[in-house]
Motif scaffolding. Structure first.
Motif, PDB file in Angstrom:
ATOM      1  N   PRO A  63       6.538  10.253   5.282  1.00 48.33           N
ATOM      2  CA  PRO A  63       5.544  11.330   5.334  1.00 48.33           C
ATOM      3  C   PRO A  63       6.152  12.674   5.000  1.00 48.33           C
ATOM      4  O   PRO A  63       7.312  12.951   5.316  1.00 48.33           O
ATOM      5  CB  PRO A  63       5.052  11.275   6.785  1.00 48.33           C
ATOM      6  N   GLN A  67       0.839  -1.189   0.000  1.00 47.26           N
ATOM      7  CA  GLN A  67       0.000   0.000   0.000  1.00 47.26           C
ATOM      8  C   GLN A  67       0.877   1.243   0.000  1.00 47.26           C
ATOM      9  O   GLN A  67       2.040   1.210   0.396  1.00 47.26           O
ATOM     10  CB  GLN A  67      -0.929   0.008   1.205  1.00 47.26           C
ATOM     11  N   ARG A  93      -7.343   4.075   3.813  1.00 48.19           N
ATOM     12  CA  ARG A  93      -7.011   5.311   4.507  1.00 48.19           C
ATOM     13  C   ARG A  93      -5.719   5.098   5.288  1.00 48.19           C
ATOM     14  O   ARG A  93      -5.637   4.206   6.130  1.00 48.19           O
ATOM     15  CB  ARG A  93      -8.146   5.712   5.456  1.00 48.19           C
ATOM     16  N   LEU A  94      -4.724   5.907   5.008  1.00 47.70           N
ATOM     17  CA  LEU A  94      -3.421   5.799   5.647  1.00 47.70           C
ATOM     18  C   LEU A  94      -3.155   7.044   6.488  1.00 47.70           C
ATOM     19  O   LEU A  94      -3.798   8.089   6.277  1.00 47.70           O
ATOM     20  CB  LEU A  94      -2.327   5.638   4.583  1.00 47.70           C
ATOM     21  N   GLU A 151      -0.910   9.113   6.239  1.00 54.28           N
ATOM     22  CA  GLU A 151      -0.484  10.213   5.375  1.00 54.28           C
ATOM     23  C   GLU A 151      -1.603  10.729   4.483  1.00 54.28           C
ATOM     24  O   GLU A 151      -1.416  11.707   3.754  1.00 54.28           O
ATOM     25  CB  GLU A 151       0.697   9.766   4.496  1.00 54.28           C
ATOM     26  N   GLY A 152      -2.766  10.043   4.495  1.00 54.78           N
ATOM     27  CA  GLY A 152      -3.879  10.460   3.657  1.00 54.78           C
ATOM     28  C   GLY A 152      -4.420   9.316   2.835  1.00 54.78           C
ATOM     29  O   GLY A 152      -4.162   8.141   3.110  1.00 54.78           O
ATOM     30  N   ALA A 153      -5.198   9.645   1.808  1.00 51.86           N
ATOM     31  CA  ALA A 153      -5.815   8.626   0.959  1.00 51.86           C
ATOM     32  C   ALA A 153      -4.750   7.827   0.226  1.00 51.86           C
ATOM     33  O   ALA A 153      -3.759   8.378  -0.256  1.00 51.86           O
ATOM     34  CB  ALA A 153      -6.758   9.287  -0.038  1.00 51.86           C
ATOM     35  N   GLY A 154      -4.960   6.520   0.155  1.00 53.39           N
ATOM     36  CA  GLY A 154      -4.019   5.654  -0.534  1.00 53.39           C
ATOM     37  C   GLY A 154      -4.707   4.473  -1.176  1.00 53.39           C
ATOM     38  O   GLY A 154      -5.940   4.353  -1.136  1.00 53.39           O
ATOM     39  N   TYR A 155      -3.911   3.583  -1.744  1.00 60.95           N
ATOM     40  CA  TYR A 155      -4.436   2.384  -2.402  1.00 60.95           C
ATOM     41  C   TYR A 155      -3.537   1.202  -2.069  1.00 60.95           C
ATOM     42  O   TYR A 155      -2.317   1.346  -1.948  1.00 60.95           O
ATOM     43  CB  TYR A 155      -4.507   2.575  -3.919  1.00 60.95           C
ATOM     44  N   GLU A 156      -4.174   0.035  -1.945  1.00 60.99           N
ATOM     45  CA  GLU A 156      -3.433  -1.191  -1.692  1.00 60.99           C
ATOM     46  C   GLU A 156      -3.848  -2.260  -2.695  1.00 60.99           C
ATOM     47  O   GLU A 156      -4.918  -2.169  -3.315  1.00 60.99           O
ATOM     48  CB  GLU A 156      -3.685  -1.694  -0.270  1.00 60.99           C
ATOM     49  N   PRO A 198       0.313   5.919  -0.059  1.00 60.46           N
ATOM     50  CA  PRO A 198      -0.541   7.097  -0.275  1.00 60.46           C
ATOM     51  C   PRO A 198      -0.472   7.543  -1.728  1.00 60.46           C
ATOM     52  O   PRO A 198       0.538   7.334  -2.411  1.00 60.46           O
ATOM     53  CB  PRO A 198       0.079   8.154   0.652  1.00 60.46           C
TER      54      PRO A 198
END
Length: 287
Positions: free
Chosen positions: A259, A21, A58-59, A61-66, A23
């Motif tokens: 970050p 994953q 949700r990470l 550091e903000g929105a992310g994808y995994e 951000p």
């Protein structure tokens, strides 16, 4: 390299070993050395999410994808074929898949391309063979809503002759030889002293070009290949260069995943240290 392909390579080569994953902001920073813009990254991420390869998370550091479970399964199988260091074992039997006739041309072409990617080759319009079953086959047939009979079989004849009819090994050998000549150009920018981001970009391009062989090379066992086989030499070149470039590429990845606040704090700290180490210019020298 387009943004979607670069993201597949990035997740498979670096991010999967770091929790699978990242951000969105980090993905943008990571693909910038490849000349891929932020809007292109965001568009590609959304598209991969719709296709079931990524899922939002949700990470801190903000929105992310995994990666999704489907993507992890794909990378398990492709990883074995990408980073091959030896010859796969074979018990002499073929995995045979007999699919139903698909009349829609677009759907039929998509199915054929997917079966080739998984290492299968056609022996007639509906029968496909591979030296071993693909773990992704069931998911493919289910996604395409195609019925198929699957079984193992021994071939009563010359297996090398069967391979020669099913796969163009001469053509594949020439492609491997051409790739080895081009690999030197791919990694040329990543010489001694090159910035980490340049090394990262060179390595990702190398891995990207190497992974294209997944669409052509089924990973046949050694006893079915001509000797010497150019694919073995090409794999050695790929593995050696990838390993050489990995330390600097990994440093760049770690820096991008840090970050933004930490990056700013580090930059401020480095600036403060530099100001303490360098005395102010003597006023008498300002004239």
């Amino acid at each position: 390299m387009d943004a979607r392909s670069a993201l597949f390579d990035l997740y498979g080569d670096h991010l999967r070993s770091r929790g699978s994953q990242a951000p969105v902001a980090a993905l943008v920073r990571l693909l910038a050395p490849l000349g891929i813009t932020a809007p292109a990254v965001r568009t590609a991420v959304s598209r991969m999410a719709r296709q079931g390869w990524l899922q939002p998370v949700r990470l801190p550091e903000g929105a992310g994808y995994e990666l999704t479970p489907r993507a992890n399964r794909r990378m398990d199988e492709t990883g074995e074929r990408i980073y091959r260091l030896g010859d796969p074992s074979w018990d002499g039997r073929w995995h045979v898949v007999v699919v139903e006739r698909v009349r829609d041309r677009g759907r039929r072409d998509r199915l054929r391309a997917a079966l080739r990617f998984l290492g299968y080759a056609p022996v007639d319009e509906t029968a496909w063979i591979a030296p071993r079953p693909s773990r992704e086959l069931e998911a493919l047939l289910e996604a395409e809503r195609v019925r198929a009979e699957r079984f193992f079989a021994s071939y009563d004849g010359d297996p090398r002759g069967l391979v020669a009819r099913a796969w163009d090994l001469d053509g594949l050998s020439h492609v491997y030889q051409r790739w080895m000549a081009e690999a030197a150009d791919l990694v040329a920018p990543a010489g001694v002293g090159a910035p980490d981001e340049v090394v990262f970009a060179a390595r990702l391009r190398l891995v990207h070009e190497w992974r294209k062989f997944l669409f052509r090379d089924p990973g046949l066992p050694a006893e079915l290949l001509p000797a010497p086989w150019a694919g073995h030499a090409a794999a050695e070149v790929s593995n050696k260069q990838s390993a050489r470039l990995l330390p600097a590429a990994s440093r760049f990845v770690e820096d991008c995943l840090r970050p933004a606040t930490s990056q700013g704090d580090q930059a401020n700290q480095e600036g403060e240290e530099a100001s303490q180490e360098t005395p102010p210019p003597d006023a008498s020298h300002r004239r």
